[in-house]
Scaffold this active site. Sequence first.
Site, PDB file in Angstrom:
ATOM      1  N   HIS A   1     -50.687 -72.195   8.226  1.00  0.00           N
ATOM      2  CA  HIS A   1     -51.995 -72.825   8.358  1.00  0.00           C
ATOM      3  C   HIS A   1     -51.912 -74.318   8.051  1.00  0.00           C
ATOM      4  O   HIS A   1     -51.078 -74.755   7.254  1.00  0.00           O
ATOM      5  CB  HIS A   1     -52.989 -72.180   7.382  1.00  0.00           C
ATOM      6  CG  HIS A   1     -53.033 -70.683   7.461  1.00  0.00           C
ATOM      7  ND1 HIS A   1     -52.180 -69.890   6.732  1.00  0.00           N
ATOM      8  CD2 HIS A   1     -53.817 -69.851   8.193  1.00  0.00           C
ATOM      9  CE1 HIS A   1     -52.442 -68.618   7.014  1.00  0.00           C
ATOM     10  NE2 HIS A   1     -53.414 -68.573   7.901  1.00  0.00           N
TER      11      HIS A   1
ATOM     12  N   ASP B   1     -45.966 -73.747   6.323  1.00  0.00           N
ATOM     13  CA  ASP B   1     -47.186 -72.945   6.238  1.00  0.00           C
ATOM     14  C   ASP B   1     -47.542 -72.424   7.623  1.00  0.00           C
ATOM     15  O   ASP B   1     -47.223 -73.061   8.641  1.00  0.00           O
ATOM     16  CB  ASP B   1     -48.332 -73.835   5.715  1.00  0.00           C
ATOM     17  CG  ASP B   1     -49.447 -73.070   5.038  1.00  0.00           C
ATOM     18  OD1 ASP B   1     -49.807 -71.983   5.515  1.00  0.00           O
ATOM     19  OD2 ASP B   1     -49.979 -73.594   4.033  1.00  0.00           O
TER      20      ASP B   1
ATOM     21  N   ASP C   1     -54.267 -75.984   6.488  1.00  0.00           N
ATOM     22  CA  ASP C   1     -54.894 -76.192   5.173  1.00  0.00           C
ATOM     23  C   ASP C   1     -55.662 -77.503   5.095  1.00  0.00           C
ATOM     24  O   ASP C   1     -55.646 -78.198   4.077  1.00  0.00           O
ATOM     25  CB  ASP C   1     -53.845 -76.117   4.054  1.00  0.00           C
ATOM     26  CG  ASP C   1     -53.367 -74.685   3.805  1.00  0.00           C
ATOM     27  OD1 ASP C   1     -53.960 -73.751   4.376  1.00  0.00           O
ATOM     28  OD2 ASP C   1     -52.406 -74.511   3.040  1.00  0.00           O
TER      29      ASP C   1
ATOM     30  N   HIS D   1     -52.292 -71.518  -2.767  1.00  0.00           N
ATOM     31  CA  HIS D   1     -51.882 -72.859  -2.340  1.00  0.00           C
ATOM     32  C   HIS D   1     -52.834 -73.956  -2.801  1.00  0.00           C
ATOM     33  O   HIS D   1     -52.500 -75.138  -2.680  1.00  0.00           O
ATOM     34  CB  HIS D   1     -51.717 -72.906  -0.816  1.00  0.00           C
ATOM     35  CG  HIS D   1     -50.570 -73.771  -0.386  1.00  0.00           C
ATOM     36  ND1 HIS D   1     -50.008 -73.707   0.878  1.00  0.00           N
ATOM     37  CD2 HIS D   1     -49.855 -74.724  -1.037  1.00  0.00           C
ATOM     38  CE1 HIS D   1     -49.023 -74.578   0.974  1.00  0.00           C
ATOM     39  NE2 HIS D   1     -48.913 -75.213  -0.169  1.00  0.00           N
TER      40      HIS D   1
ATOM     41  N   ASP E   1     -45.434 -72.290   1.469  1.00  0.00           N
ATOM     42  CA  ASP E   1     -46.361 -71.157   1.486  1.00  0.00           C
ATOM     43  C   ASP E   1     -45.605 -69.994   2.103  1.00  0.00           C
ATOM     44  O   ASP E   1     -45.073 -70.104   3.214  1.00  0.00           O
ATOM     45  CB  ASP E   1     -47.589 -71.516   2.332  1.00  0.00           C
ATOM     46  CG  ASP E   1     -48.677 -70.461   2.286  1.00  0.00           C
ATOM     47  OD1 ASP E   1     -48.343 -69.262   2.318  1.00  0.00           O
ATOM     48  OD2 ASP E   1     -49.862 -70.832   2.245  1.00  0.00           O
TER      49      ASP E   1
ATOM     50  N   GLU F   1     -48.488 -68.466  -2.723  1.00  0.00           N
ATOM     51  CA  GLU F   1     -49.110 -67.430  -1.894  1.00  0.00           C
ATOM     52  C   GLU F   1     -48.296 -66.135  -1.788  1.00  0.00           C
ATOM     53  O   GLU F   1     -48.563 -65.311  -0.911  1.00  0.00           O
ATOM     54  CB  GLU F   1     -49.448 -67.951  -0.495  1.00  0.00           C
ATOM     55  CG  GLU F   1     -50.483 -69.069  -0.474  1.00  0.00           C
ATOM     56  CD  GLU F   1     -51.907 -68.611  -0.788  1.00  0.00           C
ATOM     57  OE1 GLU F   1     -52.132 -67.388  -0.947  1.00  0.00           O
ATOM     58  OE2 GLU F   1     -52.799 -69.496  -0.886  1.00  0.00           O
TER      59      GLU F   1
ATOM     60  N   HIS G   1     -57.928 -72.576  -1.152  1.00  0.00           N
ATOM     61  CA  HIS G   1     -56.525 -72.549  -0.733  1.00  0.00           C
ATOM     62  C   HIS G   1     -56.368 -72.949   0.737  1.00  0.00           C
ATOM     63  O   HIS G   1     -55.239 -73.186   1.189  1.00  0.00           O
ATOM     64  CB  HIS G   1     -55.874 -71.188  -1.017  1.00  0.00           C
ATOM     65  CG  HIS G   1     -56.245 -70.077  -0.085  1.00  0.00           C
ATOM     66  ND1 HIS G   1     -55.484 -68.939   0.066  1.00  0.00           N
ATOM     67  CD2 HIS G   1     -57.317 -69.899   0.733  1.00  0.00           C
ATOM     68  CE1 HIS G   1     -56.043 -68.122   0.945  1.00  0.00           C
ATOM     69  NE2 HIS G   1     -57.156 -68.684   1.355  1.00  0.00           N
TER      70      HIS G   1
ATOM     71  N   ASP H   1     -46.517 -67.480   3.598  1.00  0.00           N
ATOM     72  CA  ASP H   1     -46.967 -67.018   4.913  1.00  0.00           C
ATOM     73  C   ASP H   1     -46.410 -67.875   6.060  1.00  0.00           C
ATOM     74  O   ASP H   1     -46.656 -67.590   7.234  1.00  0.00           O
ATOM     75  CB  ASP H   1     -48.488 -66.885   4.993  1.00  0.00           C
ATOM     76  CG  ASP H   1     -49.243 -68.207   5.019  1.00  0.00           C
ATOM     77  OD1 ASP H   1     -48.696 -69.236   5.434  1.00  0.00           O
ATOM     78  OD2 ASP H   1     -50.437 -68.200   4.625  1.00  0.00           O
TER      79      ASP H   1
END
Length: 310
Positions: A128, A126, A130, A99, A229, A274, A143, A231
Site C-alpha cells: 500500500h 509495502d 500509505d 505501520h 511492511d 504489520e 496505519h 504485506d
Amino acid sequence: MTAHEVSLIGAPTDIGAGMLGARMGPEALRVAGIAQAIAQFGIEVRDCGNIAGPANPWRPAADGFRHLPEVVRWNELLHDAVYAQLAADRLPVLLGGDHSMAIGSISAVARHCRERGKKLRLLWFDAHADFNTATLTPSGNIHGMPVACLCGHGPKDLIGLSGQSPALNARDIRQIGIRSVDEGEKGLVHDIGIEVFDMRYIDEMGMGNAMELALALVGADTHLHVSLDVDFLDPDIAPGVGTAVRGGPTYREAQLCMEMIADTGRLASLDVVELNPALDVRNQTAELVVELIASLFGKSTLMRKAPSRP
C-alpha cells in the site's frame, strides 16, 4: 557503513490498524530468532525490550482518525527511543506493531539526519502507498497514513514529531511493491513527487532494475532507512498479515531486494511492521521475515565476487 551495533526496539501495538494481532509481532520475531540472525555476522545486538504505550481502546474514528491520542503517544515514545539509539551511533530496528509506528521511527531518523548533515533515503516496502488522509479514508486507521504524515499531511501532533514539518522531502522516498492504492491517494502521491516502483513496473522491468533505481545515488553521505511492511510479500508465502494483497513479490524477489541493500553497506535504520501472528501459520511468516533480515545484514548466496562499495 552498516552499523556493528544494533538495537531492537519492540512496539507491541495494533493501535493504528483495523485488525487486532500486530501487537504480538515483536515476540513472534524474537521467537523466530531475529537477534541471532543479525548477530551471526559479528554484530553486537542489544534487545531494548518493548515500549510500554497506551492500550488499544478499539473505538470508531473521531474527526477522521481512530485512536489519535494513543497513536500520538506511541509515536512520541518511539521517536525518543529510536533517536536515543541513533545518537549512540547504534542501528535501531523497530519491531512492530502496525505501520503507524513508522511515523515516530522515521521522524527520529529525519531529525538525526538533519543534525548530522546526512542525506536520507527511505525505502518503503509495502503493498500500500500509505498516503491516506482523514478526508480520503472512512476507516480512519492511521496505519494507512504514515507516509502522508511524514510528508506533512496529517494531524499536527504527528507531522511535527521530527521538529519540523514535513519531516522529510517526499523526493527522498522510494516505494516498492505497491499494488493497492485508493484513487485519492494516487493523485496525492503523484503530486508530491514520490517515486513508486509498483508491481506493474516490477513485472515489466524486473526487481533488479527497480532496486538499482531505488538505490541510485546512495553513497557515503546517505542514511539508508528501510521500512518493511510484511504485506509487501505475496500472501502465499507470508500469510501472517492483516491487510494481505495478492500479487506481491516472490521469496526470491524479496531476497534480491535485501541483498542489494546489503551490497550498499549503507543500511542505518530499519522498521519491520504489520506482522500479525494471529493470522500466521506456525510462525512461518515471522521465520521468513527473519531470513530476509539476515540477508539485509549480509547473508548472501552470491557466487560471484561481491561488488565494491563507493
